[in-house]
Design a protein around this motif. Structure first.
Motif, PDB file in Angstrom:
ATOM      1  N   PHE A 159     -31.422  38.871  81.235  1.00  0.00           N
ATOM      2  CA  PHE A 159     -32.736  39.225  80.504  1.00  0.00           C
ATOM      3  C   PHE A 159     -32.918  40.706  80.652  1.00  0.00           C
ATOM      4  O   PHE A 159     -32.735  41.292  81.669  1.00  0.00           O
ATOM      5  CB  PHE A 159     -33.683  38.503  80.930  1.00  0.00           C
ATOM      6  CG  PHE A 159     -33.753  36.980  80.574  1.00  0.00           C
ATOM      7  CD1 PHE A 159     -34.387  36.515  79.295  1.00  0.00           C
ATOM      8  CD2 PHE A 159     -33.395  36.135  81.450  1.00  0.00           C
ATOM      9  CE1 PHE A 159     -34.166  35.146  78.987  1.00  0.00           C
ATOM     10  CE2 PHE A 159     -33.270  34.766  81.144  1.00  0.00           C
ATOM     11  CZ  PHE A 159     -33.699  34.199  80.131  1.00  0.00           C
ATOM     12  N   SER A 160     -33.337  41.307  79.702  1.00  0.00           N
ATOM     13  CA  SER A 160     -33.763  42.913  79.544  1.00  0.00           C
ATOM     14  C   SER A 160     -34.835  43.052  80.459  1.00  0.00           C
ATOM     15  O   SER A 160     -35.661  42.136  80.472  1.00  0.00           O
ATOM     16  CB  SER A 160     -33.704  43.490  78.397  1.00  0.00           C
ATOM     17  OG  SER A 160     -34.718  42.967  77.388  1.00  0.00           O
ATOM     18  N   LYS A 161     -35.291  43.817  80.906  1.00  0.00           N
ATOM     19  CA  LYS A 161     -36.314  44.403  81.859  1.00  0.00           C
ATOM     20  C   LYS A 161     -37.945  44.154  80.872  1.00  0.00           C
ATOM     21  O   LYS A 161     -38.953  43.877  81.285  1.00  0.00           O
ATOM     22  CB  LYS A 161     -36.342  45.627  82.469  1.00  0.00           C
ATOM     23  CG  LYS A 161     -36.165  46.878  81.436  1.00  0.00           C
ATOM     24  CD  LYS A 161     -35.949  48.142  82.510  1.00  0.00           C
ATOM     25  CE  LYS A 161     -35.909  49.436  81.472  1.00  0.00           C
ATOM     26  NZ  LYS A 161     -35.452  50.593  82.236  1.00  0.00           N
ATOM     27  N   GLU A 162     -37.572  44.583  79.517  1.00  0.00           N
ATOM     28  CA  GLU A 162     -38.804  44.412  78.569  1.00  0.00           C
ATOM     29  C   GLU A 162     -39.399  43.167  78.507  1.00  0.00           C
ATOM     30  O   GLU A 162     -40.360  42.997  78.074  1.00  0.00           O
ATOM     31  CB  GLU A 162     -38.352  45.028  77.247  1.00  0.00           C
ATOM     32  CG  GLU A 162     -37.995  46.521  77.113  1.00  0.00           C
ATOM     33  CD  GLU A 162     -36.725  46.962  77.818  1.00  0.00           C
ATOM     34  OE1 GLU A 162     -36.379  48.247  77.961  1.00  0.00           O
ATOM     35  OE2 GLU A 162     -36.070  46.058  77.902  1.00  0.00           O
ATOM     36  N   ASN A 189     -31.275  48.013  87.735  1.00  0.00           N
ATOM     37  CA  ASN A 189     -31.931  48.961  86.243  1.00  0.00           C
ATOM     38  C   ASN A 189     -33.219  48.145  85.793  1.00  0.00           C
ATOM     39  O   ASN A 189     -33.779  48.621  84.887  1.00  0.00           O
ATOM     40  CB  ASN A 189     -30.926  48.900  85.105  1.00  0.00           C
ATOM     41  CG  ASN A 189     -30.455  47.661  84.979  1.00  0.00           C
ATOM     42  OD1 ASN A 189     -30.832  46.547  85.467  1.00  0.00           O
ATOM     43  ND2 ASN A 189     -29.677  47.543  83.670  1.00  0.00           N
ATOM     44  N   ASP A 233     -33.514  45.016  84.944  1.00  0.00           N
ATOM     45  CA  ASP A 233     -32.941  43.681  84.160  1.00  0.00           C
ATOM     46  C   ASP A 233     -33.037  42.680  85.226  1.00  0.00           C
ATOM     47  O   ASP A 233     -33.043  42.832  86.391  1.00  0.00           O
ATOM     48  CB  ASP A 233     -31.529  43.715  83.624  1.00  0.00           C
ATOM     49  CG  ASP A 233     -31.665  44.731  82.469  1.00  0.00           C
ATOM     50  OD1 ASP A 233     -32.752  45.023  81.697  1.00  0.00           O
ATOM     51  OD2 ASP A 233     -30.536  45.135  81.767  1.00  0.00           O
ATOM     52  N   GLN A 284     -33.386  40.239  73.355  1.00  0.00           N
ATOM     53  CA  GLN A 284     -33.589  40.493  75.180  1.00  0.00           C
ATOM     54  C   GLN A 284     -32.717  39.576  75.927  1.00  0.00           C
ATOM     55  O   GLN A 284     -32.879  39.538  77.164  1.00  0.00           O
ATOM     56  CB  GLN A 284     -34.886  40.142  75.225  1.00  0.00           C
ATOM     57  CG  GLN A 284     -36.105  41.009  74.376  1.00  0.00           C
ATOM     58  CD  GLN A 284     -35.875  42.845  74.516  1.00  0.00           C
ATOM     59  OE1 GLN A 284     -35.260  43.215  75.428  1.00  0.00           O
ATOM     60  NE2 GLN A 284     -35.712  43.355  73.197  1.00  0.00           N
ATOM     61  N   GLU A 333     -28.802  37.564  76.967  1.00  0.00           N
ATOM     62  CA  GLU A 333     -27.686  37.461  76.913  1.00  0.00           C
ATOM     63  C   GLU A 333     -26.911  36.294  77.665  1.00  0.00           C
ATOM     64  O   GLU A 333     -27.094  36.313  78.675  1.00  0.00           O
ATOM     65  CB  GLU A 333     -26.783  38.858  77.065  1.00  0.00           C
ATOM     66  CG  GLU A 333     -25.213  38.689  77.175  1.00  0.00           C
ATOM     67  CD  GLU A 333     -24.556  40.059  77.738  1.00  0.00           C
ATOM     68  OE1 GLU A 333     -23.226  39.783  77.718  1.00  0.00           O
ATOM     69  OE2 GLU A 333     -25.222  40.975  77.832  1.00  0.00           O
TER      70      GLU A 333
END
Length: 298
Positions: A225-228, A247, A249, A272, A274
């Motif tokens: 998952f992305s940090k957003e 980073n 994530d 967001q 993968e």
């Protein structure tokens, strides 16, 4: 003499109204002579407890006897009131008078420190009405007629014998017996519509529970998952399943059912998320996203 056993005998009689000495001796695994000594001890303490000989006799408390509030500590009285107040989270409103009376009896002000609301945004009135119908059906053992939206997108009419309302994993469910399928089923409350309480009654059957020693096994899913979207990840996954990356994530390793529900769930994260493992799910997710784009492209 065990003070704990004295309280247990007292609570037992409050619940059962009357019991015999052999019954109490078997329940608390002591002799009948010990039970009679316990009865004398309770009587000496001012508890209106009596024994009545004869075929229909037994041990009983004076009618309308109420346990003195001193039997419970202040923290225990607060816990009782908090437990009752938490029932209101289901939409039940009939117990407010009981809370007021108990607060006066216990001489405790709960200060309304706890509030729980299980209802959906904008759906409180409808959900509470549905809950009341189902509660009545379960308690009175009455069948319900309902339209149910299944996972195949079909709206089907069902006659259900409701057995229990369950809250699990952020959702309300109904455990019941489907008369059409002649089998036990688990119904999601949000998918039940056109609910009607029937006059037909039924004899409840025990709902088969899964073996505790045999938990259902799901495949291992690894997601990036992305940090957003981190706020959702922490909302919906256990902390032990989350690995924080430098980073910002997040990698999640969890056991989940690899079915249509999972694909729909992952699509709710948009771009967001993968799929790292299993690889074959990547193609399924991509195909669904492409189909969505094809339908909605400008």
């Amino acid at each position: 003499m065990s003070d704990i056993r004295l309280f247990k005998i007292l609570y037992y009689l409050l619940d059962r109204k009357r019991a015999t000495a052999p019954e109490l001796a078997a329940e608390f695994e002591v002799s009948q002579r010990t039970i009679y000594r316990d009865v004398e001890a309770l009587s000496s303490a001012g508890i209106p407890i009596y024994t009545e000989p004869g075929r229909n006799g037994g041990i009983y408390l004076l009618q309308d006897f109420i346990l003195d509030r001193a039997a419970l500590s202040e923290s225990e009285r607060l816990e009782v009131l908090t437990a009752i107040q938490s029932i209101f989270a289901t939409g039940y409103t009939g117990g407010q008078e009981m809370v007021t009376k108990l607060s006066a009896l216990f001489n405790v002000n709960t200060r309304n420190w706890l509030e729980v609301d299980f209802s959906r945004w904008g759906k409180r009135t409808y959900d509470n009405s549905k809950f009341e119908i189902l509660k009545t059906a379960v308690i009175q053992c009455r069948e319900i007629k309902a339209v149910y939206e299944n996972t195949s997108g079909e709206r089907i009419k069902r006659i259900i014998q409701p057995l229990k309302i369950v809250y699990k994993s952020k959702e309300w469910y109904l455990k019941g017996f489907c008369t059409e399928k002649q089998d036990f089923r688990l119904f999601k409350l949000n998918r039940i519509s056109e609910l009607e309480l029937s006059e037909n009654t039924f004899i409840p059957k025990p709902y088969p529970e899964p073996e505790k020693d045999m938990p259902q096994a799901y495949p291992r899913i690894v997601l990036l998952f992305s940090k957003e979207i981190a706020y959702r990840v922490y909302d919906e996954f256990d902390e032990t399943e989350i690995e924080y990356q430098k980073n910002g994530d997040l990698i999640v390793r969890a056991e989940m059912p690899a079915d249509t529900w999972l694909i729909g769930y992952l699509l709710s994260f948009g771009a967001q998320v993968e799929i790292i493992e299993p690889k074959h799910l990547k193609g399924i997710l991509a195909a669904q996203a492409q189909a969505i784009y094809k339908i909605n492209k400008p």
